[in-house]
Design a protein around this motif. Sequence first.
Motif, PDB file in Angstrom:
ATOM      1  N   PHE A  90       0.889  -1.160   0.000  1.00 33.24           N
ATOM      2  CA  PHE A  90       0.000   0.000   0.000  1.00 33.24           C
ATOM      3  C   PHE A  90       0.923   1.204   0.000  1.00 33.24           C
ATOM      4  CE2 PHE A  90      -2.283  -3.473   2.050  1.00 33.24           C
ATOM      5  CZ  PHE A  90      -3.430  -3.502   1.281  1.00 33.24           C
ATOM      6  N   LYS A  91       1.209   1.682  -1.203  1.00 26.78           N
ATOM      7  CA  LYS A  91       2.320   2.641  -1.350  1.00 26.78           C
ATOM      8  C   LYS A  91       2.091   3.960  -0.637  1.00 26.78           C
ATOM      9  CE  LYS A  91       4.920   0.527  -4.681  1.00 26.78           C
ATOM     10  NZ  LYS A  91       5.532   0.387  -5.938  1.00 26.78           N
ATOM     11  N   ASN A  92       0.812   4.357  -0.496  1.00 27.50           N
ATOM     12  CA  ASN A  92       0.555   5.656   0.140  1.00 27.50           C
ATOM     13  C   ASN A  92       0.262   5.552   1.627  1.00 27.50           C
ATOM     14  OD1 ASN A  92       0.984   7.226  -2.177  1.00 27.50           O
ATOM     15  ND2 ASN A  92      -0.987   6.498  -2.972  1.00 27.50           N
ATOM     16  N   PHE A  93       0.499   4.375   2.188  1.00 33.00           N
ATOM     17  CA  PHE A  93       0.402   4.195   3.635  1.00 33.00           C
ATOM     18  C   PHE A  93       1.807   4.131   4.204  1.00 33.00           C
ATOM     19  CE2 PHE A  93      -3.950   1.810   3.861  1.00 33.00           C
ATOM     20  CZ  PHE A  93      -4.582   2.969   3.430  1.00 33.00           C
ATOM     21  N   SER A  94       1.887   4.405   5.521  1.00 29.88           N
ATOM     22  CA  SER A  94       3.202   4.312   6.160  1.00 29.88           C
ATOM     23  C   SER A  94       3.659   2.851   6.197  1.00 29.88           C
ATOM     24  CB  SER A  94       3.138   4.866   7.588  1.00 29.88           C
ATOM     25  OG  SER A  94       2.435   3.955   8.404  1.00 29.88           O
ATOM     26  N   VAL A  95       4.951   2.702   6.425  1.00 32.99           N
ATOM     27  CA  VAL A  95       5.537   1.367   6.565  1.00 32.99           C
ATOM     28  C   VAL A  95       4.845   0.621   7.705  1.00 32.99           C
ATOM     29  CG1 VAL A  95       7.684   0.238   7.326  1.00 32.99           C
ATOM     30  CG2 VAL A  95       7.746   1.979   5.515  1.00 32.99           C
ATOM     31  N   LEU A  96       4.651   1.317   8.842  1.00 31.37           N
ATOM     32  CA  LEU A  96       4.000   0.687  10.000  1.00 31.37           C
ATOM     33  C   LEU A  96       2.595   0.207   9.637  1.00 31.37           C
ATOM     34  CD1 LEU A  96       4.094   0.031  13.056  1.00 31.37           C
ATOM     35  CD2 LEU A  96       3.102   2.295  13.462  1.00 31.37           C
ATOM     36  N   LYS A  97       1.839   1.084   8.967  1.00 35.16           N
ATOM     37  CA  LYS A  97       0.455   0.753   8.615  1.00 35.16           C
ATOM     38  C   LYS A  97       0.416  -0.484   7.701  1.00 35.16           C
ATOM     39  CE  LYS A  97      -3.910   1.760   8.729  1.00 35.16           C
ATOM     40  NZ  LYS A  97      -4.633   1.721  10.001  1.00 35.16           N
ATOM     41  N   ASN A  98       1.348  -0.553   6.777  1.00 27.93           N
ATOM     42  CA  ASN A  98       1.412  -1.709   5.883  1.00 27.93           C
ATOM     43  C   ASN A  98       1.510  -3.014   6.667  1.00 27.93           C
ATOM     44  OD1 ASN A  98       1.853  -1.595   2.695  1.00 27.93           O
ATOM     45  ND2 ASN A  98       2.500   0.363   3.543  1.00 27.93           N
ATOM     46  N   VAL A  99       2.371  -3.039   7.677  1.00 31.54           N
ATOM     47  CA  VAL A  99       2.541  -4.286   8.443  1.00 31.54           C
ATOM     48  C   VAL A  99       1.344  -4.515   9.355  1.00 31.54           C
ATOM     49  CG1 VAL A  99       4.059  -5.577   9.994  1.00 31.54           C
ATOM     50  CG2 VAL A  99       5.040  -4.091   8.247  1.00 31.54           C
TER      51      VAL A  99
END
Length: 256
Positions: A90-99
């Motif tokens: 999810f490119k427009n989400f933060s790294v944390l949010k992705n995980v």
Amino acid sequence: MQLLAIDDLSMRFGGLTAINDLGFSVDQGEIRGLIGPNGAGKTTLFNVISGVYKPSKGSITFKGTEIGTMKPHRTARMGIVRTFQSITLFKNFSVLKNVMIGCHLNSNYSYWGALFNTAKTRSSEQENESRAREILEFMGLTQYVDDLAANLPHGHQRALGIAIAMAAEPELLMLDEPCTGMNPDETAEMVNLINKIRDRGVTILLIEHDMKVVMGICDKITVINFGTKIAEGTPAEIRKDELVHEAYLGSDFDAP
Ligand SMILES: Nc1ncnc2c1ncn2[C@@H]1O[C@H](COP(=O)(O)OP(=O)(O)OP(=O)(O)O)[C@@H](O)[C@H]1O
Ligand SMILES: [Mg+2]
């Protein structure tokens, strides 16, 4: 102990046979390489194991249970998780949010709880966040937690893809060409990561064209061509195999 067993497996798309009477098994704790020329059926095999496609014939057992007809959400719950050949974040989400999104698959999150933002949902959201942070630390991505996924360098985007997969707590992690497009430093880091993940007890099925990587980290290698197994053995054995030489390895063969 045998974790995954593929037996007499075929996958046909109309007139094209992508997997043809394939059989092999993977032991728990192994790093198993899966190599073969372009179009050999490697990615198709991941799709069949994970339940994206239903096999035309044959059986797939995981920890003794037949999973050949299971859909992807069920194989994921059984502990089979894969990454994709192209990067899917999810490119427009933060790294944390992705995980954290990856963690949802495994949390006791209820739809109604999420809708009404109940205390239970809030606490499971906090659990997800702390788990996501742990995974990111394990994957060496802590410094990027608040960055947008799109802004990570290529190698770290690949690592993030694996972090998302790790959030689902796999027992079998299937990696589809994790080192594609990487520079030598990024590749070396990825190799370390794959070893670290295995040391955590996760069994790994690895598709990779970089022969240095495959020969360096796999316990055993299965070679497929036209959807059929043509060889299997340790990296040293595969290196010597005439058929593999002809079908695939060619000039890469002598890579150290
Ligand atoms: N959904 C599909 N419909 C029709 N044909 C397909 C489908 N998926 C894969 N194939 C075909 O199956 C064959 C095997 O493809 P697959 O992607 O599994 O190869 P691969 O070994 O992963 O190759 P590469 O190393 O290039 O990634 C190819 O001929 C491909 O075109
Ligand atoms: Mg492929």
